[in-house]
Structure formats: C-alpha cells, structure tokens
Enzyme design. Structure first.
Site, PDB file in Angstrom:
ATOM      1  N   HIS A  25      -2.642  -0.738  92.701  1.00 23.04           N
ATOM      2  CA  HIS A  25      -3.250   0.392  91.995  1.00 23.04           C
ATOM      3  C   HIS A  25      -2.188   1.114  91.194  1.00 23.04           C
ATOM      4  O   HIS A  25      -0.991   1.045  91.480  1.00 23.04           O
ATOM      5  CB  HIS A  25      -3.917   1.362  92.975  1.00 23.04           C
ATOM      6  N   CYS A  26      -2.633   1.808  90.131  1.00 23.01           N
ATOM      7  CA  CYS A  26      -1.740   2.679  89.384  1.00 23.01           C
ATOM      8  C   CYS A  26      -2.227   4.105  89.598  1.00 23.01           C
ATOM      9  O   CYS A  26      -2.769   4.423  90.643  1.00 23.01           O
ATOM     10  CB  CYS A  26      -1.711   2.298  87.904  1.00 23.01           C
ATOM     11  N   ALA A  27      -2.071   4.962  88.597  1.00 21.03           N
ATOM     12  CA  ALA A  27      -2.425   6.371  88.785  1.00 21.03           C
ATOM     13  C   ALA A  27      -3.923   6.585  88.900  1.00 21.03           C
ATOM     14  O   ALA A  27      -4.372   7.523  89.561  1.00 21.03           O
ATOM     15  CB  ALA A  27      -1.862   7.200  87.634  1.00 21.03           C
ATOM     16  N   THR A  28      -4.721   5.703  88.277  1.00 19.90           N
ATOM     17  CA  THR A  28      -6.164   5.938  88.268  1.00 19.90           C
ATOM     18  C   THR A  28      -6.998   4.705  88.562  1.00 19.90           C
ATOM     19  O   THR A  28      -8.201   4.812  88.724  1.00 19.90           O
ATOM     20  CB  THR A  28      -6.615   6.470  86.884  1.00 19.90           C
ATOM     21  N   ARG A  29      -6.373   3.526  88.612  1.00 27.24           N
ATOM     22  CA  ARG A  29      -7.159   2.302  88.675  1.00 27.24           C
ATOM     23  C   ARG A  29      -6.783   1.393  89.834  1.00 27.24           C
ATOM     24  O   ARG A  29      -5.609   1.240  90.166  1.00 27.24           O
ATOM     25  CB  ARG A  29      -6.970   1.495  87.374  1.00 27.24           C
TER      26      ARG A  29
END
Length: 629
Positions: A25-29
């Site tokens: 995952h990244c910051a939002t996904r």
C-alpha cells in the site's frame, strides 16, 4: 467504518486470497499484484462503501481507499497468508508486457520504503528552514545529530531497497540486504578512496573493480537483486536440501556480490549518470519542457502507477547533483492544481454532499494526497481533470523557465516548501511559491468556468424532488419494473441486515431474505454480469437496465466457495425463474455465518422510487420489488 468488513469485501472482489500474488500500500491505495486480473470485479469494488476508485494499470490492480488504507491493509495481511505469498514472482501464465513488469518492479520496490525517505526528507526540509532563519547553529551538536538522522535513510538506501526488492523477486530478504550493505561498507569505501587518492586500482582476483560510490544510489541494487533472483534458485537446485541453510547463502553472496561490484553496480551507476545527463541536456536547452510535461500529465502518471518511475530519477538527481528539477517540482505543481480545480467544484456545486466531498478532497490534494480528488471529482466529472492539466501545465512552464528545483526528497505537497530553500537564499523558494499560485489560480478559474454536470448519483432525496409534482403523480405517469423473489424465505427490511454496507443502503436499495430453501432463481430476464469466484454472490443486469446483486450470506466470502454450487456462468443470458445458484443452508450455518441474503439494486440512483414487501414469508417467483423507472 468497519475496516475488517471492508478488507473482506475488497479481498473477495479481487478474486480472493488465492488470486493475490502480493499486496502493498501507499498513502491512499492498496496495490495488488494479481495472478489473474480478470477475476477481479472492478465494478463491484467501485460500488463498495469505503472504496474511492479502482485503477488497473502499470502492472498493478490498485484499490483507492484514502487515509484509512493502512488499517484496511493490516486487516487483510493479519487475517490471510498473503504476507507469506507476497514474495511470489509473476506466474508463467501472466500476460504482462515488459513495460508493465518494469513499472511493477519499480513500484513494488519503492512504495514500501516511501515512509522512511519521506520522513527523512521532511526533516531535511525543516533543517533547511532552521538554517535559513539562523534559528540553529550549523556547527552545534544538535544540528549535526539531526543532520545525520535525516541523511541515514538516503545513505543506506541500497539496503532499504534491497529489502523491498527481495520481496518482489522472491529471494532471501536478509541475504539481499547484505548485498546492499556491501555497496556501502566502510572498508569498501576506504579502499576506493585510497585507490582514487593514489591513482591506483582496486581489484578482485585480478579483475578490476570500478571505483564507484553507491551511497544513495537506486538502480545498482535493483539490478543486483534481479540477478540474485536467478542465482539463489540455481543454488537451491544444485545443493542438497540438508545443506541449504549454509551453502545457498554462501554461493549467492560469493557470486552476486562480486558481479555487482564489477559489472552490475557500475552499469547501474552509468545508467543513472546517463539519465542525469539527459535531464541536464533538456534543462540546458529546453528547461521549460520537463516541468511542463510533469505538471500537465501527473494525474495520468498517478493513475497508471508510473509516477514511481519518476521518483528514482529525482532521487538520482539529488544524489548526483544535489537538486531535483524533475520529479518533485512538477508533481507539487500538479497536486496544487488538482486542489484548485476541486475546490472550484466545491464552490460552484449545488449538491451539499458533493460540496463537502470536493472541499475535503481539494484540501487533501493541496497537502499532497490527490487520489480522493482525482477519483472522487476529476475523473468522475472530467472537466476538473482538464482544469487540473491546464493549471499544472501553466505552473510547470513557469517553474521550468525559472529552473526551480528541490533540495530534499519530500512528499510533493504544500508542506514540502522548506525543501526548496537552497544555498542561494530564498529565490528558488519564491519561484516555487509563484508557480504554486499560478497553478492553483489557473486551475481554479478554468474549473469554475467549465463547471460540472451534476448527475443523479450526486443528488440526495431532497435534491430530486420535482417542482409541483407529488409522489402520486410521479408514480402514476412512470413506467414500473417488477422484480420477483430469487429465494424462498422470510423477507426483512434491508436496514435490519447486520452489515453496515447493506443496512445503510450504500450499495443500493432493496430488501433481504432469510432463506428457507437453498436455491437462487433469476428475479427477471437479463444477463449474468457478475459471478464471484467464491460463488457466494451473483450479479444480473436486467433487460430494463436494473443492476441486481444477490449476496447469499454475510461475510461468506471467507468460505472460499464452500457450500455453494453455481448453475450459470458469467455472461450467460437467463430468464426469470431460471436456477442461478444452489447453496447448503445448514452447512453455511455450521461454519458460523449468517445466511441472510441481501437483494439489492446497485444502480438505484438511476431509478425513481423502489418499494419492497417486508416482514412476511415469500416463495421464489413471487413479487418482491416494484421499481419506478
């Protein structure tokens, strides 16, 4: 929001645990690497409460969540074995092209370490701010300690990248980190510096080792771990299993480390230098071009996951030139433009819910998280996307002409401004602020002028009232669509279902049935448009355009298809009353799951009133829903 339930929903709709090769995952996904993208139900995901959008590009199946992504990620990882299987490489039957594989590798190697380098970069920016205003003495112990803390993540970047790349290439993570450590080992650096000073060479069994520095480097270690992914499996095949624990790491190190120092490391370094020289050439002769392109097309790069291909370029420039004029400035300008275009929607929109969404997403975009604005507003209404591109292009052109760059790796949001304070004072900072203002104002004005076409999905019940028409008049003049009960049992109100996604009508209006017979029949003529791999839910689109979801049981995706037998296939045309699915009621109950079956219209907003019979026994084939078209 129940993050556990959302995690289960998402996992089921991407094809179940068995379809997930790896997850990050990244910051939002959530970023899924799926074994078979065709098993994922993107439409169902988009209609899931808590999911902002879905993107399937760049070699990844990305589910946009927003700020709660880490909580959903932890629930998936904590309740599955995906963490163990995430190291698996692409299966042989995958049809991904070379570009997708390269992007997938870069993204998969970079996004796990983004928090480390973003935090370190922000600390560098803060130190630059303290130094610029003479709030700290650069010779003090305090400054020096904070400085090496901020440098650590970048200096040891080969080790961090080795750890994450090892997961992508399915090799031993700790051996990979050891190879990364070889590149920055103090003895190697000392030998190399001595050779440079003396004008001599450094060799290994007579083979010259190029005198290359790898601190803060990116490409060399990725090449090294890629090479390791061939050597380690080979060693495992030729060495007896009883000796693996000692001799596989030995053979891997003794082959991969020297080849990296002699060939792969220098090759990666030269690629980085060539990349930097290419950027320098563009900056020298058409300095406005790259920031203009990045400022304009960043939304598409983010959607495709290709922005992870730009980050290494910016980091390479920081490592070699001390300034990044490519990745950071252009993406910052684009993010600010996204915020401006979205806030214009908030100001002009009539619907209260849309205003709130746009205001929140616009503010978040300015901070540097653009996905809520991009997927919730720009892509949905299209015109704000054009405004974002125009504003980003205008701001990018200005900063390109002025040669603006950043001096630290920081997430491209408004709080990254201190990273633009350079050795020449505040001129660079002033120019990026002007560029930000240009991008925001242009995007805001264009978005406000273009406006949006507010579709019925955005309207609340109050917004949809017709002037001088009563509900009786509407019902009298409108066509009606009748749907028939798909299951025999007791009908209850959807609000009584013990699942917030269904009970709150987030997926659509309808009813629920407590089954007394384990058969699901077609409620109308139509086409089977969704059949989950776990067989616990089925979707039908009727000839009149109603999109129906029949979800047998709550959380039954976890059964993995146990106790369910489909009788149709996806894409099959069915008639009202045809058998769609059979299920074992007692078997599901014994597994501990509620068998209540929501029966909903997922595109309810496309219709008028939807009424249902409730609180009575019903037989399959009896009328259950009346829909006003």
């Amino acid at each position: 929001m129940d993050h556990r339930k959302l995690a289960d929903e998402i996992l089921g709709k991407v094809g179940g645990e068995e379809n997930v090769a790896s997850l990050g995952h990244c910051a939002t996904r959530l970023r899924f690497n799926l074994k078979d993208d065709n098993k994922a139900n993107a439409d169902a995901l988009k209609n899931t409460n808590g999911v902002v959008g879905v993107v399937n590009k760049g070699g990844q199946f990305q589910v946009v969540i927003g700020n709660d992504v880490k909580k959903v990620y932890r629930n998936i990882i904590g309740n599955t074995r995906i963490e163990d299987s995430s190291n698996k490489q692409e299966t042989k039957n995958e049809k991904k092209g070379i570009v997708s594989r390269v992007l997938d590798t870069i993204a998969g190697s970079f996004f796990p370490i983004i928090p480390a380098i973003a935090g370190a970069g922000m600390l560098k920016a803060v130190l630059a701010l303290l130094q610029a205003f003479n709030w700290v003495n650069v010779d003090s112990n305090t400054y020096q300690v904070l400085l090496f803390i901020s440098d650590a993540a970048f200096y040891f970047l080969p080790v961090l990248l080795a750890a994450s790349a090892a997961k992508k290439f399915n090799v031993n993570q700790y051996v990979a980190m050891s190879i990364g450590a070889v590149l920055i080992h103090p003895t190697f650096i000392s030998l190399m510096n001595t050779a440079k000073t003396d004008g001599s060479s450094l060799d290994l069994v007579g083979v010259t080792i190029p005198l290359v520095s790898y601190a803060s480097s990116v490409i060399p270690i990725i090449l090294a771990i890629w090479f390791m992914s061939y050597i380690e499996p080979l060693a495992e095949r030729i060495i007896p299993a009883s000796l693996h624990i000692v001799f596989v790491p030995l053979l891997t190190l003794i082959i991969v480390a020297p080849i990296t120092l002699i060939i792969l490391g220098p090759l990666g370094n030269y690629v980085g230098i060539a990349l930097g020289e290419g950027i320098n050439f563009l900056n020298m002769y058409v300095g406005w071009l790259v920031p203009l392109l990045i400022g304009t097309f960043t939304p598409f790069l983010v959607m495709a996951g290709m922005h992870y291909g730009i980050i290494p370029i910016g980091m390479n420039m920081l490592a070699t030139k001390g300034i990044d004029t490519v990745a950071g400035p252009g993406m910052l300008i684009s993010n600010i433009a996204e915020g401006g275009a979205t806030l214009a929607v908030a100001l002009r929109a009539k619907n209260k819910n849309l205003k709130q969404l746009a205001a929140s997403a616009g503010a978040t975009a300015i901070v540097g998280i653009t996905e809520p604005a991009m997927y919730g507003i720009s892509l949905r209404f299209k015109r704000p996307l054009w405004a974002t591109m125009i504003g980003g292009g205008a701001g990018g052109l200005f900063i390109g002409i002025m040669g603006v760059g950043r001096y630290a790796q920081v997430s491209p949001g408004i709080f990254s401004l201190p990273s633009y304070i350079g050795p020449d004072g505040f001129s660079n900072l002033i120019n990026i602020v002007i560029g930000i203002c240009i991008s925001f104002i242009v995007a805001f004005i264009v978005s406000y002028i273009l406006g949006i076409k507010e579709d019925p999905i955005q309207e609340s019940a109050d917004d949809k009232t017709e002037a001088k028409q009563t509900e009786e008049e509407i019902a009298a003049t409108a066509d009606q669509l009748t749907l028939y009960a798909p299951i025999t049992g007791k009908v209850i109100a959807l609000s009584d279902v013990d699942d917030a996604v269904f009970a709150e009508g987030i997926l659509g209006q309808g009813a629920a049935i407590i089954p007394s017979e384990g058969k699901v029949l077609a409620p109308a003529d139509g086409v089977v448009t969704a059949l989950f791999d776990t067989n616990h839910a089925i979707g039908i689109t009727t000839d009149d355009g109603a999109e129906i979801l029949i979800h047998v049981g709550i959380d039954t995706v976890k059964l993995g298809g146990l106790h369910y037998t489909p009788r149709v296939e996806k894409g099959q045309t069915v008639k009202q009353g045809d058998l769609l699915l059979e299920f074992d009621i007692e078997g599901i109950k014994k597994e501990g799951y509620d068998i209540v079956t929501p029966f909903i219209i997922t595109n309810s907003a496309d219709f008028g009133d939807i009424s249902s019979v409730t609180e009575r026994e019903i037989s399959a084939g009896e009328r259950i829903l009346e829909i006003i078209k």
